[in-house]
Write an enzyme that holds these catalytic residues in place. Structure first.
Site, PDB file in Angstrom:
ATOM      1  N   ARG A 288       0.853  -1.183   0.000  1.00  0.00           N
ATOM      2  CA  ARG A 288       0.000   0.000   0.000  1.00  0.00           C
ATOM      3  C   ARG A 288       0.893   1.239   0.000  1.00  0.00           C
ATOM      4  NH1 ARG A 288      -1.582   2.600   4.553  1.00  0.00           N
ATOM      5  NH2 ARG A 288      -1.633   0.750   5.876  1.00  0.00           N
ATOM      6  N   HIS A 292      -3.930   4.197   4.602  1.00  0.00           N
ATOM      7  CA  HIS A 292      -5.023   3.219   4.637  1.00  0.00           C
ATOM      8  C   HIS A 292      -6.300   3.854   4.109  1.00  0.00           C
ATOM      9  CE1 HIS A 292      -7.620   0.017   6.033  1.00  0.00           C
ATOM     10  NE2 HIS A 292      -8.340   0.897   6.695  1.00  0.00           N
ATOM     11  N   TYR A 301       3.806   5.294  11.399  1.00  0.00           N
ATOM     12  CA  TYR A 301       4.125   3.904  11.714  1.00  0.00           C
ATOM     13  C   TYR A 301       5.032   3.218  10.697  1.00  0.00           C
ATOM     14  CZ  TYR A 301       0.024   3.307   8.640  1.00  0.00           C
ATOM     15  OH  TYR A 301      -0.874   3.381   7.595  1.00  0.00           O
TER      16      TYR A 301
END
Length: 396
Positions: A288, A292, A301
């Site tokens: 990805r 998200h 993160y």
């Protein structure tokens, strides 16, 4: 676009590789590397070089230059639409958007492997699959703008409405596939989900039921390695595709940034389903590239160097390199496609801004089949609430 296979056989599955170790810091996380995993099916390397595969070459051996250009066009236009949707959300035109950036090959490759009468159960990120099924990109945005509950008729495209509840569509797909088998139809079902959804109990139940009833369903997991902020290695001790072994059906890991490999593997899995050989788990190992959703900040993160490493494996860039090296496309083709993508972006932007507001009272419709006293009471309360604004305006 379809590419007919020349034979029907079940490739031998290998034993699999060991799971990566789990780290406590972002810099210590380890994940499988494309090209180093012996079980990773790959037909087109990140450098755009075509490689042979004895098991899966047969499923793309008849592909033409025109069809290759079609796959490239699909990925480019899907990415352009996705970028436009992200911009629209940032401008306040959409409430939320789930980008597919980086996952175009997995979706276009698998989407173009489907027959017209196959049925698709997506999550909420399968914009490329929707494109392959003929769903107008503008219709995908109605739900994210809050003006409808989907915007298209699932039966017109054999493409179910987007599913927000994580993993539940795999159960829907399994039940539908069981019905297909009982009807004796010569078609297959495919369910899309992510690595995060693979930890849901719904998915485990789907695997159990599909295996026991030999349902003609393909479970297509896009492992983009991050379930929001949770890395895959904190969810599983083994590669995801190996989970299928415990349920009694085959699993295969494919390079999710290789559109040819995704096309070939999905065609093989769908062929198994149509031949009565039951379910298959396909793990498309991809990444990805963005957040998200637009409410997420991936810089909190994961590190930029991880993204940079995957940018070098970009699915669109590698197919472009292959097209040029094979003399299957020229600069004129790419220039025309760029103009087409800009036209698509403008059309989607104008369509979204022209969408009418929904009827405020539509939320009370179809709650119960025969109506309900409580719903009637709530509708009346809401009507009084809405009327209070008109009264306030009139009193000024």
């Amino acid at each position: 676009m379809t590419v007919e296979s020349t034979a029907a056989r079940k490739p031998r599955r290998s034993a699999g590789s060991k799971a990566g170790t789990t780290g406590t810091k972002r810099t210590s996380r380890t994940t499988p590397k494309q090209g180093t995993d012996p079980d990773l099916v790959q037909l087109l390397t990140p450098e755009g070089t075509r490689v042979e595969n004895a098991e899966y070459d047969q499923y793309v051996e008849g592909i033409t230059p025109e069809q290759l250009r079609g796959l490239y066009r699909d990925m480019v236009l899907t990415r352009r639409f996705d970028a436009e949707a992200t911009s629209l959300q940032r401008q306040g035109e959409l409430g939320l958007w789930a980008s597919l950036l980086g996952q175009e090959a997995a979706q276009i490759g698998s989407g173009r492997a489907l027959n017209d009468d196959d049925y698709v159960f997506p999550t909420y990120r399968e914009h490329g699959v929707a494109w392959c099924r003929g769903v107008d990109p503008a219709n995908l945005l109605g739900m994210f703008r809050g003006v409808n509950n989907g915007g298209w008729d699932p039966n017109s495209n054999n493409f179910h409405l987007y599913t927000i509840v994580i993993g539940s569509q795999t159960l829907h797909a399994t039940g539908y596939a069981m019905g297909v088998a009982k009807d004796g139809a010569d078609s297959a079902v495919i369910a899309y989900f992510g690595d995060g959804a693979s930890s849901q109990g719904d998915v485990a139940e789907s695997f159990t039921f599909s295996a026991v009833y030999n349902a003609p369903v393909v479970f297509f997991c896009q492992n983009n390695q991050w379930a929001i902020s949770e890395p895959t290695e904190k969810q599983t001790r083994v590669p995801l595709y190996q989970r299928a072994q415990g349920y009694g059906f085959p699993g295969v890991r494919v390079d999710g940034n290789d559109v040819l490999a995704c096309l070939a593997v999905t065609k093989w899995a769908l062929e198994r389903a149509r031949n009565g050989e039951g379910p298959t788990l396909v793990e498309a190992f991809t990444y990805r590239m963005g957040a998200h959703t637009t409410s997420d900040d991936p810089t909190r993160y994961r590190h930029d160097d991880e993204r940079a490493a995957w940018e070098a494996k970009d699915p669109i860039a590698r197919l472009r390199t292959y097209l040029l090296a094979s003399n299957h496309a020229d600069e004129g083709f790419f220039a025309e496609l760029e103009a087409e993508s800009e036209t698509l972006g403008r059309r989607v932007r104008e369509a979204v801004r022209a969408m009418p507001d929904p009827d405020h009272f539509a939320i009370f419709e179809n709650v119960y089949a025969d109506g309900h006293a409580l719903v009637d009471e709530e509708r009346a309360q809401f009507a009084a609430y809405q009327a209070s604004f008109a009264d306030a305006e009139g009193g000024r």
